[in-house]
Design a protein around this motif. Structure first.
Motif, PDB file in Angstrom:
ATOM      1  N   PHE A 273     -12.914   6.550  -6.061  1.00  0.00           N
ATOM      2  CA  PHE A 273     -11.500   6.176  -6.101  1.00  0.00           C
ATOM      3  C   PHE A 273     -10.695   7.178  -6.932  1.00  0.00           C
ATOM      4  CE2 PHE A 273     -10.969   1.493  -4.750  1.00  0.00           C
ATOM      5  CZ  PHE A 273     -11.935   1.639  -3.773  1.00  0.00           C
ATOM      6  N   GLY A 274     -11.238   7.590  -8.074  1.00  0.00           N
ATOM      7  CA  GLY A 274     -10.519   8.510  -8.956  1.00  0.00           C
ATOM      8  C   GLY A 274     -10.293   9.857  -8.288  1.00  0.00           C
ATOM      9  N   THR A 275     -11.349  10.417  -7.692  1.00  0.00           N
ATOM     10  CA  THR A 275     -11.203  11.730  -7.056  1.00  0.00           C
ATOM     11  C   THR A 275     -10.255  11.623  -5.862  1.00  0.00           C
ATOM     12  OG1 THR A 275     -13.249  11.206  -5.895  1.00  0.00           O
ATOM     13  CG2 THR A 275     -13.414  12.748  -7.735  1.00  0.00           C
ATOM     14  N   SER A 276     -10.344  10.527  -5.132  1.00  0.00           N
ATOM     15  CA  SER A 276      -9.451  10.376  -3.992  1.00  0.00           C
ATOM     16  C   SER A 276      -7.998  10.291  -4.472  1.00  0.00           C
ATOM     17  CB  SER A 276      -9.822   9.125  -3.202  1.00  0.00           C
ATOM     18  OG  SER A 276      -8.851   8.868  -2.228  1.00  0.00           O
ATOM     19  N   ALA A 277      -7.796   9.612  -5.611  1.00  0.00           N
ATOM     20  CA  ALA A 277      -6.437   9.516  -6.154  1.00  0.00           C
ATOM     21  C   ALA A 277      -5.905  10.903  -6.456  1.00  0.00           C
ATOM     22  CB  ALA A 277      -6.438   8.652  -7.413  1.00  0.00           C
TER      23      ALA A 277
ATOM     24  N   ALA B 151     -11.437  16.642  -3.507  1.00  0.00           N
ATOM     25  CA  ALA B 151     -12.056  16.172  -2.264  1.00  0.00           C
ATOM     26  C   ALA B 151     -13.554  16.434  -2.283  1.00  0.00           C
ATOM     27  CB  ALA B 151     -11.405  16.849  -1.069  1.00  0.00           C
ATOM     28  N   ALA B 152     -13.944  17.598  -2.834  1.00  0.00           N
ATOM     29  CA  ALA B 152     -15.375  17.889  -2.924  1.00  0.00           C
ATOM     30  C   ALA B 152     -16.056  16.862  -3.820  1.00  0.00           C
ATOM     31  CB  ALA B 152     -15.583  19.305  -3.459  1.00  0.00           C
ATOM     32  N   GLY B 153     -15.380  16.537  -4.926  1.00  0.00           N
ATOM     33  CA  GLY B 153     -15.941  15.512  -5.809  1.00  0.00           C
ATOM     34  C   GLY B 153     -16.052  14.176  -5.092  1.00  0.00           C
TER      35      GLY B 153
ATOM     36  N   ALA C 263     -14.738  12.472   7.794  1.00  0.00           N
ATOM     37  CA  ALA C 263     -14.491  13.671   8.601  1.00  0.00           C
ATOM     38  C   ALA C 263     -13.046  14.150   8.453  1.00  0.00           C
ATOM     39  CB  ALA C 263     -14.811  13.391  10.061  1.00  0.00           C
ATOM     40  N   LEU C 264     -12.104  13.246   8.741  1.00  0.00           N
ATOM     41  CA  LEU C 264     -10.691  13.645   8.691  1.00  0.00           C
ATOM     42  C   LEU C 264     -10.215  13.813   7.250  1.00  0.00           C
ATOM     43  CD1 LEU C 264      -7.890  14.034  10.074  1.00  0.00           C
ATOM     44  CD2 LEU C 264      -7.542  11.586   9.739  1.00  0.00           C
ATOM     45  N   GLY C 265     -10.578  12.857   6.394  1.00  0.00           N
ATOM     46  CA  GLY C 265     -10.020  12.825   5.048  1.00  0.00           C
ATOM     47  C   GLY C 265     -10.642  13.843   4.114  1.00  0.00           C
TER      48      GLY C 265
END
Ligand code: SF4
Ligand code: SF4
Lengths: 370, 302
Positions: free
Chosen positions: A210-214, A246-248, A284-286
């Protein structure tokens, strides 16, 4: 079932009557418990109740993440930047405020008795992310409001000095950034601190996810802002940040999936329409598409605007799909007793809270009446 | 249990007024604020009459929630929920190959019945999750939802490791067994326990119930029913993962899962700290990365 009295009869259920050395696990386990669980459930009836949270809460988690992380980036750009990052600072602050304003209506709309929303701030409780999260959101909203309004009223002067209002805004940004870190990730703790199998199986990995996506979504949104402002240098830096985040997230998602697999839960996140949506939309997309776009741009001498914009949009869409899929799959997993029983055959991560909220039964002599 | 001597003072059919401390007459327990009260549900005594379900609905004014048939043995209620605070589960034990089982353990039929209820956990996950403080611990050490404070956020629902508490669609608030808080205040035994004709549901002081339950397990073992064990007493299944014990605990004769109970439920709040701290650590790492990028000179074309 065994009708013959057993020599190993576990009268261990009366521990006081037993010598301590007889408390070996074998002696403790009565026949019924010693029998292995072979997957039987009570008519397939759910053992848990799924959360009543729907898309509104998933959307809030997404928005809170973008808002929180935007404030962090804006603060860093203001403190560390070389003055050419004014648009990042401004957009970050506005985005933070917009998120802080959009969050409460979503949360309140999800309450089943919305007219009592203010009861959220009636107590403060560290064992409930829903409780301390309300304070994080309130504090973040106030601080972000200050930074954004100060910014709106007092743009930097021509000679580089800052007006009083702008200085007030700058003072609020550091606490706002700290609260922004909380905004980006407390929602993962909120989900993990339930009995829902999918969410409970990987509390740590999901928090990183969640954090990395944020951070990735915030960087992507700000990068789009720089495209509008026409500053490719800033885009490049923000795309780099989005790619790192995103890599994280990719690593964290893999770890979370592994934890969930080990615990024997999370099928709904891997199978069926939710699983397909998660894999195609969130992974894939995100993550795949933006990582590829930003990698190509980073390697080429003349970064393409199109690729940068595509990568940013993909991250923003993927982040939303990820939240929705995790929410739906979690609620689905709560309805599957076999998943829950597999999880509760062993103690999952982090089961011994250090802080006791209730008092010991024995130590409860004179107690206050409520 | 013989008749309580005080019962003779109230022999008339229509007592004139409420009998003080009536629980002393009906279950030998005087209800005193400050002590811990709970249920010991001995499933080997349950005959599946559902008197508890009905008594609970009557006393608490709960609506009927399902007038159809589930097709799952005699279980028409299905599970605990906002309108069902006692639920009798019927487990039909089938023999090998789908046939009726022919051998029986002593003192058992091939039917397991269990009256399920809110466990009033010693460390109640629902209480720890509630952000409004509407779920509180009463002076009788039970866990109750205050209807005038609950705002229907629903966080207690997934927090409960037993799937007990539920939001009601009718009023948008969380509901569950109150262990008859109102009756305890008036010195009455909870309705379900009072109505149970076999004493499968026993109400009393928790420590005393633990003693009684351990003796019951011993005596069952002596009689050959070596399957019997306690669920939710200290250091037994159900009282795991920081839950310590359940104020409403059970005597079972098959694996917990068979009764729809988790073997090792956990206290949800135990996951707050690991999750939140890990998340903050990740944010700190990302902030460092962002700081490096922000302070670095602009790359590329400028
Ligand atoms: S069983 Fe569930 S509803 Fe009852 S006290 Fe425990 S956590 Fe709360
Ligand atoms: S639904 Fe009501 S009782 Fe449950 S956690 Fe929210 S405020 Fe508390």
């Amino acid at each position: 079932m065994n009708a013959v009295p057993d020599a190993m009869a576990p009268d261990a259920m009366a521990p006081d009557a037993m010598a301590p050395d007889a408390m070996a696990p074998d002696a403790m386990a009565p026949d019924a418990m010693a029998k292995d669980w072979k997957g039987e459930t009570y008519y397939g009836q759910a053992s848990l109740k799924p959360s009543p949270f729907d898309w509104k809460i998933a959307a809030y988690v997404y928005i809170a993440g973008i808002a929180g992380s935007s404030q962090i980036v804006a603060t860093l750009a203001d403190r560390l930047g070389d003055g050419r990052d004014e648009t990042i600072v401004r957009n970050g602050r506005y985005l933070a405020l917009a998120g802080a304003l959009a969050g409460p209506p979503l949360l309140i709309a999800d309450l089943k008795t919305p007219e009592r929303f203010y009861n959220m701030l009636r107590i403060y409780r560290t064992s409930s992310p829903m409780s301390f999260g309300s304070y994080i959101l309130t504090g973040f909203g106030l601080a972000s409001g200050l930074t954004a309004l100060g910014h709106m009223a007092g743009e930097r002067r021509r000679d580089g000095s800052r007006s009083g209002l702008r200085r007030a805004a700058d003072m609020a940004q550091v606490p706002a950034a700290f609260l922004g870190a909380g905004m980006s990730t407390y929602t993962a703790a909120l989900l993990s601190a339930t009995s829902t199998p999918l969410w409970a199986a990987a509390p740590r990995a999901m928090a990183v996810q969640f954090g990395t996506s944020a951070m990735a979504t915030a960087a992507a949104a700000l990068s789009l802002g720089e495209q509008v402002a026409g500053d490719p240098g800033n885009c490049r830096r923000l795309d780099g940040l989005a790619a790192i985040a995103a890599a994280g997230e990719l690593v964290a998602s893999a770890v979370a999936e592994r934890r969930q697999r080990e615990a024997g839960v999370g099928q709904p996140l891997r199978e069926g329409p939710i699983g397909a949506g998660y894999k195609a939309g969130a992974l894939a997309l995100g993550l795949g598409v933006p990582l590829a776009c930003h990698a190509v741009n980073a390697l080429s001498k003349r970064p393409s605007r199109g690729l940068s914009v595509l990568g940013s949009l993909a991250i923003l869409a993927g982040g939303m799909v990820m939240r929705q899929a995790v929410f739906q799959a979690g609620n689905r997993s709560a309805e599957r007793p076999d998943e829950y029983f597999r999880l509760t055959r062993r103690e999952p991560e982090g089961t011994s809270p250090r802080r006791r909220v209730d008092r010991d039964l024995a130590a409860r002599g004179a107690r206050r009446l409520p | 249990m013989g008749v309580h001597p005080r019962a003779l003072d109230y022999a008339e059919s229509f007592p004139n007024g409420v009998i003080p401390d009536e629980s002393e007459l009906t279950c030998g327990t005087k209800i005193v604020p400050g002590k811990s009260y709970g249920f010991f549900t001995d499933t080997t005594l349950c005959i599946g009459c559902k008197a508890c379900e009905v008594a609970c609905k009557e006393w608490n004014g709960l609506p009927a929630d399902n007038l159809g048939l589930t097709g799952h043995s005699y279980d028409n209620t299905g599970d605990l929920g906002a309108d069902t605070w006692r639920h009798v589960a019927f487990v039909e034990k089938i023999g090998s190959g789908g046939d009726r089982a022919r051998d029986m353990a002593p003192f058992q039929s091939n039917w397991l019945m269990m009256s399920d209820v809110c466990k009033h956990c010693a460390n109640a996950p629902c209480l720890e999750a509630c952000p409004t403080g509407s779920i509180f611990r009463t002076e009788f050490d039970t866990v109750v939802v205050q209807q005038d404070i609950c705002n229907g956020c629903g966080y207690c629902v997934p927090a409960c490791p037993f799937g007990v508490v539920e939001l009601s669609a009718a009023d948008g608030k969380a509901h569950k067994c109150t262990l008859c808080y109102d009756r305890l205040k008036g010195g009455l035994e909870p309705a379900c326990a009072k109505s149970c004709p076999t004493d499968s549901i026993q109400f009393g002081e928790v420590e005393e119930l633990f003693d009684r339950a351990r003796q019951r397990v011993e005596s069952l073992h002596e009689k050959g029913a070596t399957d019997a064990y306690l669920y939710g007493a200290p250091d037994t299944p159900g009282a795991t993962g920081g839950l310590k014990h359940l104020n409403a605990f059970f005597l079972l004769t098959d694996r917990p899962e068979v009764y729809n109970l988790p073997a090792a439920p956990t206290r949800a709040s135990g996951r707050v700290r690991p999750s939140f701290l890990t998340g903050l650590a990740a944010m700190a790492g990302l902030t460092l990365a962002a700081a490096a990028l922000m302070s670095a000179g602009r790359g590329g074309d400028r």
